[in-house]
Design a protein around this motif. Sequence first.
Motif, PDB file in Angstrom:
ATOM      1  N   ILE A  49      27.879 -46.875  17.738  1.00  0.00           N
ATOM      2  CA  ILE A  49      29.502 -47.488  17.398  1.00  0.00           C
ATOM      3  C   ILE A  49      29.913 -46.275  17.376  1.00  0.00           C
ATOM      4  CG2 ILE A  49      30.890 -47.796  15.002  1.00  0.00           C
ATOM      5  CD1 ILE A  49      28.510 -48.965  13.641  1.00  0.00           C
ATOM      6  N   ALA A  50      29.804 -44.766  17.296  1.00  0.00           N
ATOM      7  CA  ALA A  50      30.755 -43.530  17.921  1.00  0.00           C
ATOM      8  C   ALA A  50      30.386 -43.815  19.706  1.00  0.00           C
ATOM      9  CB  ALA A  50      29.762 -42.849  17.669  1.00  0.00           C
ATOM     10  N   ILE A  66      21.069 -53.503  17.471  1.00  0.00           N
ATOM     11  CA  ILE A  66      21.175 -54.417  16.624  1.00  0.00           C
ATOM     12  C   ILE A  66      22.642 -54.840  16.410  1.00  0.00           C
ATOM     13  CG2 ILE A  66      20.888 -55.272  14.144  1.00  0.00           C
ATOM     14  CD1 ILE A  66      18.472 -54.152  13.838  1.00  0.00           C
ATOM     15  N   ALA A  67      23.450 -52.989  16.610  1.00  0.00           N
ATOM     16  CA  ALA A  67      24.577 -53.436  16.494  1.00  0.00           C
ATOM     17  C   ALA A  67      25.710 -53.955  18.083  1.00  0.00           C
ATOM     18  CB  ALA A  67      25.139 -51.926  16.643  1.00  0.00           C
ATOM     19  N   GLU A 121      33.393 -50.472  20.272  1.00  0.00           N
ATOM     20  CA  GLU A 121      34.175 -51.662  20.433  1.00  0.00           C
ATOM     21  C   GLU A 121      33.617 -53.088  19.484  1.00  0.00           C
ATOM     22  OE1 GLU A 121      32.268 -50.899  24.309  1.00  0.00           O
ATOM     23  OE2 GLU A 121      33.975 -50.039  23.473  1.00  0.00           O
ATOM     24  N   VAL A 122      32.050 -52.660  19.787  1.00  0.00           N
ATOM     25  CA  VAL A 122      30.358 -53.250  18.644  1.00  0.00           C
ATOM     26  C   VAL A 122      31.283 -53.371  17.806  1.00  0.00           C
ATOM     27  CG1 VAL A 122      29.053 -52.690  20.638  1.00  0.00           C
ATOM     28  CG2 VAL A 122      29.587 -51.212  18.339  1.00  0.00           C
ATOM     29  N   LEU A 123      31.659 -52.946  17.150  1.00  0.00           N
ATOM     30  CA  LEU A 123      32.368 -53.302  15.555  1.00  0.00           C
ATOM     31  C   LEU A 123      33.146 -54.027  15.165  1.00  0.00           C
ATOM     32  CD1 LEU A 123      32.195 -51.615  12.667  1.00  0.00           C
ATOM     33  CD2 LEU A 123      34.060 -50.150  12.875  1.00  0.00           C
TER      34      LEU A 123
END
Length: 277
Positions: A183-184, A125-126, A188-190
């Motif tokens: 995310i870690a 999903i992220a 960039e996905v954040l």
Amino acid sequence: MMNTPITLFLTIITIIFSFQGFQNQRFFNKYAFNIDGILKFKEYHRMISSGFLHGSWFHLIFNLYTFFSFGESLEMVVGSVNFLLIFFASLIGGNVLALIIHRFEGEYTSIGASGAVCGIIFASIAVFPEMQIGMFLIPFSISSWMYGLLFVLITIYGIKSRSSNIGHEAHLGGALLGMIAAIALYPEVLKENYLPIVLIVTPTLAFIFLLIKHPDYLFIEKFSFRQTDYKDIDAEFNERKAAKQEEIDEILDKIQLKGINSLTAREKEALERFSGK
């Protein structure tokens, strides 16, 4: 398959491990998640091994179907090493939350890859917030971020109500750690998917904070930070274990009083089965 070796490898290991658990109760007991086993006897391997055990073929097939549905595409994008990191971070994270919540329930036992699977779903999903997800008995699909938000809200309700034998805590912990791990590994996905990630993570973190720091706010009558006899996930397993323990105790008492030669053929067979021979 060749592009997703870790997904295939974890699937095979899970099938083998679960099948062994189906056949051997002693093996099952040794590797299942159990509060006393982990905290009292320092059997920390249970934090990982329990994720490869399942209670039934339906439980196993459902988890593996979901794992495959998301795992292959995620592994192809993030790579095998990162996929493995996300999987185990989710598995351990889910069990850590369950351990915190149930730490005074010594007999609490759980099994299954659901925490890790939820982590794989939420990592997906992220990375793919606009991916469409279909659900059983619903004739349409929804965006993955919307699915994630609904999942979090339903899981929070499940933890709060404690009305079923589903390990919601492991699901929520695994989902959160899976998303955080993604995310870690890919910050960039954040930036790209900031809003859906915040919508999912914020209520999750807020609920976990309340659950740990202020359980009275949630009106949970039998919250496990005080001693309770509440048994959650796999209650049927615990009942079977108690019944089998009672049977073996009776056999051992008979041996002590009358000797091993006094056992019937059925009792000898049961003794061999319980001893894992």
